[in-house]
Motif scaffolding. Structure first.
Motif, short mmCIF file in Angstrom:
data_model
loop_
_atom_site.label_atom_id
_atom_site.label_comp_id
_atom_site.label_asym_id
_atom_site.label_seq_id
_atom_site.Cartn_x
_atom_site.Cartn_y
_atom_site.Cartn_z
N PHE A 87 16.09 7.70 -0.77
CA PHE A 87 15.40 6.77 0.12
C PHE A 87 14.08 6.27 -0.46
O PHE A 87 13.87 5.07 -0.59
CB PHE A 87 15.17 7.43 1.48
N LEU A 88 13.19 7.19 -0.82
CA LEU A 88 11.90 6.75 -1.37
C LEU A 88 12.07 6.03 -2.70
O LEU A 88 11.40 5.02 -2.95
CB LEU A 88 10.95 7.94 -1.52
N ASP A 89 12.94 6.54 -3.55
CA ASP A 89 13.19 5.86 -4.82
C ASP A 89 13.65 4.44 -4.58
O ASP A 89 13.23 3.50 -5.28
CB ASP A 89 14.22 6.64 -5.62
N SER A 90 14.50 4.23 -3.58
CA SER A 90 15.00 2.89 -3.27
C SER A 90 13.90 1.97 -2.76
O SER A 90 14.02 0.74 -2.85
CB SER A 90 16.11 2.98 -2.22
N LEU A 91 12.85 2.55 -2.20
CA LEU A 91 11.76 1.74 -1.64
C LEU A 91 10.68 1.41 -2.66
O LEU A 91 9.76 0.64 -2.36
CB LEU A 91 11.13 2.48 -0.45
N THR A 92 10.78 1.95 -3.88
CA THR A 92 9.73 1.71 -4.88
C THR A 92 9.56 0.24 -5.29
O THR A 92 8.47 -0.12 -5.76
CB THR A 92 9.95 2.57 -6.14
N PRO A 93 10.55 -0.64 -5.13
CA PRO A 93 10.26 -2.06 -5.40
C PRO A 93 9.11 -2.61 -4.59
O PRO A 93 8.50 -3.63 -4.97
CB PRO A 93 11.58 -2.76 -5.05
N ALA A 94 8.78 -1.95 -3.48
CA ALA A 94 7.63 -2.39 -2.68
C ALA A 94 6.34 -2.38 -3.49
O ALA A 94 5.40 -3.14 -3.21
CB ALA A 94 7.47 -1.51 -1.44
N LEU A 95 6.27 -1.52 -4.51
CA LEU A 95 5.08 -1.47 -5.36
C LEU A 95 4.91 -2.75 -6.17
O LEU A 95 3.79 -3.08 -6.57
CB LEU A 95 5.19 -0.28 -6.34
N THR B 223 14.07 -10.56 -10.14
CA THR B 223 14.97 -9.42 -10.29
C THR B 223 14.12 -8.17 -10.50
O THR B 223 13.19 -8.18 -11.31
CB THR B 223 15.92 -9.62 -11.49
N ALA B 224 14.45 -7.11 -9.76
CA ALA B 224 13.72 -5.84 -9.87
C ALA B 224 14.71 -4.73 -10.20
O ALA B 224 15.66 -4.50 -9.44
CB ALA B 224 12.97 -5.52 -8.58
N VAL B 225 14.49 -4.08 -11.32
CA VAL B 225 15.40 -3.03 -11.80
C VAL B 225 14.68 -1.69 -11.78
O VAL B 225 13.56 -1.57 -12.29
CB VAL B 225 15.88 -3.35 -13.23
N LEU B 226 15.31 -0.69 -11.16
CA LEU B 226 14.73 0.65 -11.11
C LEU B 226 15.21 1.45 -12.32
O LEU B 226 16.42 1.57 -12.54
CB LEU B 226 15.14 1.36 -9.82
N LYS B 227 14.26 1.95 -13.08
CA LYS B 227 14.58 2.69 -14.31
C LYS B 227 13.78 3.99 -14.35
O LYS B 227 12.80 4.16 -13.62
CB LYS B 227 14.25 1.83 -15.53
N ILE C 278 7.12 -5.94 -5.67
CA ILE C 278 7.55 -7.24 -5.12
C ILE C 278 7.46 -7.25 -3.60
O ILE C 278 8.27 -7.89 -2.92
CB ILE C 278 8.98 -7.60 -5.57
N ASN C 279 6.47 -6.59 -3.04
CA ASN C 279 6.31 -6.55 -1.59
C ASN C 279 6.19 -7.95 -1.01
O ASN C 279 6.68 -8.22 0.10
CB ASN C 279 5.09 -5.72 -1.20
N ASP C 280 5.55 -8.87 -1.75
CA ASP C 280 5.38 -10.23 -1.25
C ASP C 280 6.73 -10.91 -1.05
O ASP C 280 6.96 -11.61 -0.06
CB ASP C 280 4.49 -11.06 -2.18
N HIS C 281 7.66 -10.71 -1.98
CA HIS C 281 8.99 -11.29 -1.86
C HIS C 281 9.77 -10.64 -0.72
O HIS C 281 10.44 -11.32 0.06
CB HIS C 281 9.78 -11.11 -3.16
N LEU C 282 9.69 -9.32 -0.61
CA LEU C 282 10.46 -8.60 0.40
C LEU C 282 9.96 -8.88 1.81
O LEU C 282 10.76 -9.06 2.73
CB LEU C 282 10.40 -7.10 0.11
#
Length: 238
Positions: free
Chosen positions: A53-61, A169-173, A63-67
């Motif tokens: 769950f938290l890992d999935s939310l890290t794009p907020a760091l 595009t946001a990729v979690l690595k 691209i929060n403006d887009h989301l």
């Protein structure tokens, strides 16, 4: 859901009671379905909160403006719904499409969408190489996300063709990916993208293991010949 609540706060937003209950139900259903199909190797309640769950939310760091403005989001290689469904719970105004090539996972995704009462959420079962040739998918999404399903050179060919110009595009690595990113720059350029930044995940102890969010802006149209037919991006990366 203390770990989730505290971690979300460190990512910059609060989880409402409704969202907390949705995450709790999601966790219960994930672990129950995992007994009959292989959805995850993470089977402890606390670990699901953090590593899914938290890992999935890290794009907020990054691209929060887009989301936060809503719009359309595509999750390529959604599997058990990560990162797309946690992002949908946290940002309910987005229009979410989950894409995966494994049909049996689609049954779980359909169940969890209904169980959590997620509106404006769709599932597409099929290869990413094929989906991007469909007019209603090609360059149709404001945000495209994926959680480490392939090396960057491959992943760019599987994601950027879906992203609209002006989108991201946001990729979690995770891990030492400096050389991986460097080797993907030509592919990013060919596919109409531009590397914006690599954002480290910090402030959540359990996720401080080299996780990053790689952000690529879509600056021009992807040439019609990409993505290539299924299997070629993996066998012969750009």
């Amino acid at each position: 859901m203390d770990l989730l609540r505290e971690g979300a706060s460190r990512l910059g937003f609060s989880i409402t009671l409704k969202q907390e209950e949705q995450f709790a139900r999601y966790c219960r259903e994930l672990l129950a379905w995992n007994l009959k199909m292989n959805l995850t190797a993470i089977v402890e309640y606390e670990e699901v909160q953090v590593k899914h769950f938290l890992d999935s939310l890290t794009p907020a760091l990054a691209i929060n403006d887009h989301l936060s403005r809503g719009g359309s989001l595509l999750d390529v290689g959604a599997g058990g719904g990560f990162p797309g469904i946690p992002l949908k719970i946290a940002y309910p105004d987005i229009s979410l499409t989950l894409m995966d090539s494994v049909g049996k996972k689609g049954a779980f995704l359909q169940h969890i969408i209904s169980h959590l009462e997620l509106h404006d959420t769709n599932i597409h079962i099929g290869r990413a190489e094929d989906g991007a040739t469909k007019p209603h998918f090609r360059e149709a999404f404001d945000v495209v996300v994926s959680r480490g399903v392939a090396p960057m050179r491959v992943l760019m060919e599987l994601t950027l063709p879906y992203c609209t110009q002006g989108g991201v595009t946001a990729v979690l690595k995770k891990g030492d990916i400096e050389s991986e990113i460097s080797s993907s720059l030509q592919a990013i350029d060919v596919l109409g993208g531009k590397l914006r930044q690599v954002v480290p995940v910090e402030g959540i102890e359990a996720l401080e293991d080299g996780r990053v969010v790689v952000v690529v802006d879509k600056v021009s149209t992807t040439p019609a010949k990409y993505p290539r037919r299924p299997g070629l991006p993996q066998k012969h990366p750009l």
